[in-house]
Enzyme design. Structure first.
Site, PDB file in Angstrom:
ATOM      1  N   CYS A 161       3.916  -4.486   6.766  1.00 49.68           N
ATOM      2  CA  CYS A 161       3.421  -4.269   5.401  1.00 49.68           C
ATOM      3  C   CYS A 161       4.512  -3.723   4.489  1.00 49.68           C
ATOM      4  CB  CYS A 161       2.226  -3.322   5.427  1.00 49.68           C
ATOM      5  SG  CYS A 161       0.691  -4.105   5.957  1.00 49.68           S
TER       6      CYS A 161
ATOM      7  N   HIS B 205       0.829  -1.213   0.000  1.00 52.84           N
ATOM      8  CA  HIS B 205       0.000   0.000   0.000  1.00 52.84           C
ATOM      9  C   HIS B 205       0.859   1.257   0.000  1.00 52.84           C
ATOM     10  CE1 HIS B 205       0.960   0.541   4.265  1.00 52.84           C
ATOM     11  NE2 HIS B 205       0.530  -0.687   4.524  1.00 52.84           N
TER      12      HIS B 205
END
Length: 485
Positions: free
Chosen positions: A426, A410
């Site tokens: 992440c 992301h």
């Protein structure tokens, strides 16, 4: 007759292989079966024409045929009939092709089994107007029906195998020009960078005479002509090939998840969660049905075809290269990047690469979480615009979930953390990078995260980012994401 049996079995499995048809025809002709030989030569098309126009000394052919049979018998004992056939085809290519593919009078100093450096030949660059009028370098008509594009590793000049693939895809007796772009190598990878240079062209005339023109001064030890508009047209081919690669990958991802192919392009480019594709382009609309038909045929062949395609990255690229020379701007182009797009993340180098087989298409710097970022294999299961309703929040403007986990690729509201180990696990990306990646890779893309050392240090981006015409509503306001940012 034993060689004929092997070759017959091969063409039954690979009817598109023009070189195999040519070799089978030669075997039938040697055995006095003229009718069968002529049928095979017709199937061989341009390969037959190029080879029969050449003057290959008979004693040279006999010498190599004896060596081929000796080697083939040894290979059969070790690895069986299939590998014996492949070796036989390779040796035939290496022996026959240099003499057949080069214009008379061009001595290229060929050594058996080795690629050769191309000498400068007599094909000047085409201007756009000359190509449109079917003229070359002046007033002589050349009747070039189409200009083809493909790509190979740069620096070595064309090998016999390369030329066989190019000549076999050129459209029979029609005059054709193939421009070969050069990809540099970095370790095990070939690099698909923006605006690849033209390495050489292969010009096949209607009379069977084939001329090679090098555009690499180092390879030909000459001052090459200006590549002219070939370079511009090649850039357009690369853009189209990236669109085809995205569509081809979406078909593969959809079929893997649902056990069937989509009924229409809109089924791939719908509202969340049906946004396998972030959008479309007119080319993708035209290519959907032809590519779907090819995917359906491969699916029909079942596990045997899948096993045959499970080759090493470089082999994937080489196998696709000859067959995927484009059909020209006006016709249907096959995907050169024939392996579905995949993502490889190198934790040591903080790199995320988009790959197709052994080719790196893009490479970005990413932020990670050190040991908190898991290693392993995943699949992109959700693609979301403005996660949690924000384009500038902690997840940035785009997010792509990794399987059934709390991890995602992301954006970030801390762009200075990219290149560092500051996330909770992440994969963080800069805004421009995540938005291009979101467009480029479809839902269903495979992702592998490794400890490190597999990717080059260099990033690989484009001055003209990959974009699509957005389709559908790709937000998901009903869900709040709790990825381990």
């Amino acid at each position: 007759m034993k060689n004929s049996q092997y070759l017959k079995q091969y063409v039954q499995k690979h009817p598109e292989n023009k070189m195999a048809w040519y070799l089978l025809g030669k075997e039938y002709k040697k055995n006095g079966q003229e009718g069968k030989a002529n049928y095979c030569f017709n199937q061989a098309g341009g390969v037959y024409e190029a080879f029969e126009q050449s003057k290959v000394p008979g004693d040279m052919l006999r010498e190599y045929e004896e060596g081929l049979l000796r080697t083939a018998r040894e290979r059969e004992r070790r690895t069986g009939v299939t590998r014996k056939l492949l070796l036989a085809l390779s040796l035939f290519l290496l022996v026959l092709m240099p003499a057949a593919a080069i214009a008379p009078g061009k001595d290229l100093g060929v050594s058996a089994g080795k690629p050769y450096a191309v000498q400068s030949a007599d094909l000047p660059a085409l201007s756009e107007g000359q190509a449109a009028r079917g003229k070359r370098g002046g007033s002589e008509p050349t009747a070039i029906n189409k200009v083809l594009f493909t790509a190979r590793e740069a620096g070595n000049g064309p090998s016999a195998r390369d030329l066989a693939g190019i000549l076999g895809s050129g459209g029979g007796k029609a005059h054709s020009l193939t421009a070969v772009l050069g990809m540099k190598r970095s370790g095990k990878w070939l690099i698909w960078k923006e605006r690849l240079p033209v390495a050489y062209t292969v010009d096949r005339g209607e009379n069977g005479r084939t001329t090679i023109q090098s555009y690499d001064a180092a390879a030909c030890a000459c001052k090459p002509p200006d590549a002219g508009t070939l370079t511009e047209r090649a850039a357009g081919w690369q853009e189209r090939q990236e669109q085809l690669a995205t569509l081809w990958s979406a078909l593969a991802g959809f079929r893997a998840a649902k056990g069937r192919l989509p009924e229409s392009l809109s089924e791939l480019a719908g509202d969340f969660p049906g946004n396998w594709l972030a959008g479309t382009k007119p080319l993708m609309e035209r290519a959907f049905e032809p590519l779907k038909a090819i995917a359906a045929e491969r699916s029909r062949k079942g596990a045997q075809g899948a096993a045959a395609g499970a080759t090493a990255p470089d082999q994937d690229m080489k196998a696709a290269a000859g067959a995927a020379a484009s059909a020209g701007e006006g016709g249907m182009e096959m995907p050169f990047l024939s392996q579905p797009l995949a993502i490889l993340i190198d934790k040591q180098k903080h790199r995320l690469a988009v790959t197709s087989g052994g080719i790196i298409v893009r490479s970005y710097e990413v932020g990670l979480g050190g040991s908190r970022t898991p290693e392993g294999r995943f699949v992109i299961t959700d693609k979301v615009v403005n996660p949690n309703g924000h384009d500038n929040g902690e997840f940035g403007s785009r997010g792509m979930q990794l399987s059934d986990t709390s991890y995602a690729i992301h954006g970030t509201d801390e762009p200075e953390s990219v290149g560092k180990d500051e996330s909770k696990g992440c994969i963080r990306m800069k805004r421009d990078d995540i938005e291009e990646l979101f467009n480029l890779v479809p839902k269903g893309t495979k992702v592998q995260i490794v400890k490190g050392g597999l990717l080059p240090d260099e990033t690989l981006s484009s001055e003209k980012p990959f974009t699509l015409n957005a389709a559908g509503n790709q937000t998901n306001p009903r869900k709040e994401y709790h990825w381990l940012n």
